[in-house]
Enzyme design. Structure first.
Site, PDB file in Angstrom:
ATOM      1  N   THR A 120       0.850  -1.169   0.166  1.00  0.00           N
ATOM      2  CA  THR A 120       0.151   0.112   0.142  1.00  0.00           C
ATOM      3  C   THR A 120       0.751   1.203   0.018  1.00  0.00           C
ATOM      4  OG1 THR A 120      -0.202  -0.220   2.429  1.00  0.00           O
ATOM      5  CG2 THR A 120      -2.111  -1.028   1.011  1.00  0.00           C
ATOM      6  N   ILE A 129       7.748   1.443  -1.819  1.00  0.00           N
ATOM      7  CA  ILE A 129       8.245   0.437  -2.807  1.00  0.00           C
ATOM      8  C   ILE A 129       7.208  -0.718  -3.453  1.00  0.00           C
ATOM      9  CG2 ILE A 129      10.033  -1.289  -3.505  1.00  0.00           C
ATOM     10  CD1 ILE A 129      12.180   0.283  -1.857  1.00  0.00           C
ATOM     11  N   ARG A 165      -1.447  -4.737   6.216  1.00  0.00           N
ATOM     12  CA  ARG A 165      -2.223  -4.829   7.384  1.00  0.00           C
ATOM     13  C   ARG A 165      -3.771  -4.219   7.133  1.00  0.00           C
ATOM     14  NH1 ARG A 165       1.689  -3.137  11.727  1.00  0.00           N
ATOM     15  NH2 ARG A 165       2.196  -1.388  10.046  1.00  0.00           N
ATOM     16  N   ASN A 195       8.257  -7.481  -0.134  1.00  0.00           N
ATOM     17  CA  ASN A 195       8.423  -6.171   0.330  1.00  0.00           C
ATOM     18  C   ASN A 195       8.242  -5.566   1.737  1.00  0.00           C
ATOM     19  OD1 ASN A 195       8.956  -2.962  -0.646  1.00  0.00           O
ATOM     20  ND2 ASN A 195       6.722  -3.028  -0.173  1.00  0.00           N
ATOM     21  N   TYR A 210      18.970  -3.483  11.723  1.00  0.00           N
ATOM     22  CA  TYR A 210      18.339  -3.453  10.572  1.00  0.00           C
ATOM     23  C   TYR A 210      19.364  -3.889   9.382  1.00  0.00           C
ATOM     24  CZ  TYR A 210      15.745  -1.400   6.422  1.00  0.00           C
ATOM     25  OH  TYR A 210      15.460  -1.328   5.230  1.00  0.00           O
ATOM     26  N   THR A 221       9.479   7.274   0.727  1.00  0.00           N
ATOM     27  CA  THR A 221       8.217   6.586   0.967  1.00  0.00           C
ATOM     28  C   THR A 221       7.964   6.981   2.407  1.00  0.00           C
ATOM     29  OG1 THR A 221       9.368   4.998   1.936  1.00  0.00           O
ATOM     30  CG2 THR A 221       9.283   4.531  -0.310  1.00  0.00           C
TER      31      THR A 221
END
Length: 257
Positions: free
Chosen positions: A10, A13, A33, A86, A148, A183
């Site tokens: 949604t 990327i 979600r 993704n 990360y 994003t």
């Protein structure tokens, strides 16, 4: 008509993949979600491009969410020809500043979900003799800084290893390693980005176009921009100890806050 399943579809990327694949005539399975946003996205893509857009609400930080998506990938009556793993997020803060529950949730989404969904998709793809899987990693995978980056390093190593194991089967696997992309990623993590230089930012639609070209060429690793290709190439030449110091200083100066 082929079908692509995209997790985290949604925004960012994932949304760029959905736009491009719908424009190319692929039916879609959209996973995220937020059910409301998924339905809005599905309606828009169907109306604009005439493709079928299925909605699958799932939280990939839970076993139930992973199992739901894995079941859809394993449905041989409705085959998925392209999987884009993704979904992902970042935690704000250095190691030991982030609650362990948040760290484990990130590993669940970035590593366990990617492993299980890749496996769920690859098996029927191998049986059919065709298919593609894109696992979205990050250029952070190439520098020793933070959990990360460590999780994304796992994605790269896993994907390239699986690609070798499935060579000749007709199933293509590729790790996609973008840099900074405009994003919702940083906003959701509560990270400020004003200190990141403009030249480091990438456009999501151009990134996806380059990634799909690399997938079609059979590459198992895609760093889809000359700037980041140069940076990752340089990172391979610098001794690891020195690279860690450089990445820490650069991250404090230019990284999200």
């Amino acid at each position: 008509m082929t079908t692509a399943l995209i997790t985290g579809s949604t925004a960012g990327i994932g949304a760029a993949f959905a736009r491009r694949l719908a424009a190319d005539g692929h039916d879609l399975v959209l996973v995220a979600r937020d059910t409301t946003r998924l339905r809005e996205q599905a309606t828009e893509l169907h109306d604009r491009h005439g493709v079928e857009a299925e909605v699958l609400s799932a939280d990939l930080a839970t076993d139930e969410g992973i199992e739901a998506v894995a079941a859809r990938l394993g449905d041989r009556r409705r085959p998925v020809d392209l999987l884009v793993n993704n979904a992902g997020f970042g935690n704000k803060g250095r190691y030991l500043d982030v609650p362990m529950a948040d760290e484990l949730r990130m590993l669940k989404v970035h590593c366990e979900a990617v492993l299980r969904l890749t496996s769920a998709a690859a098996e029927p793809m191998r049986s059919r003799g065709r298919g593609g899987i894109v696992n979205v990693a990050s250029v952070a995978a190439f520098v020793p800084r933070g959990t990360y980056g460590a999780s994304k390093a796992w994605v790269v190593q896993f994907t390239q290893g699986a690609a070798r194991d499935l060579a000749g089967s007709g199933v293509r696997l590729m790790a996609l390693c973008p840099g900074f992309v405009r994003t919702e990623f940083h906003q959701r993590a509560g990270m400020g980005t004003d200190n990141i230089p403009n030249w480091l930012w990438l456009d999501a639609d151009k990134l996806v176009a380059a990634a799909l070209t690399d997938l079609a060429r059979g590459r198992s690793l895609s760093v889809p921009d000359p700037r980041y290709k140069a940076l990752t190439g340089a990172a391979k030449l610098v001794p690891r100890g020195m690279l860690g110091g450089i990445s820490s200083r650069t991250g404090r100066k230019y990284g999200p806050r």
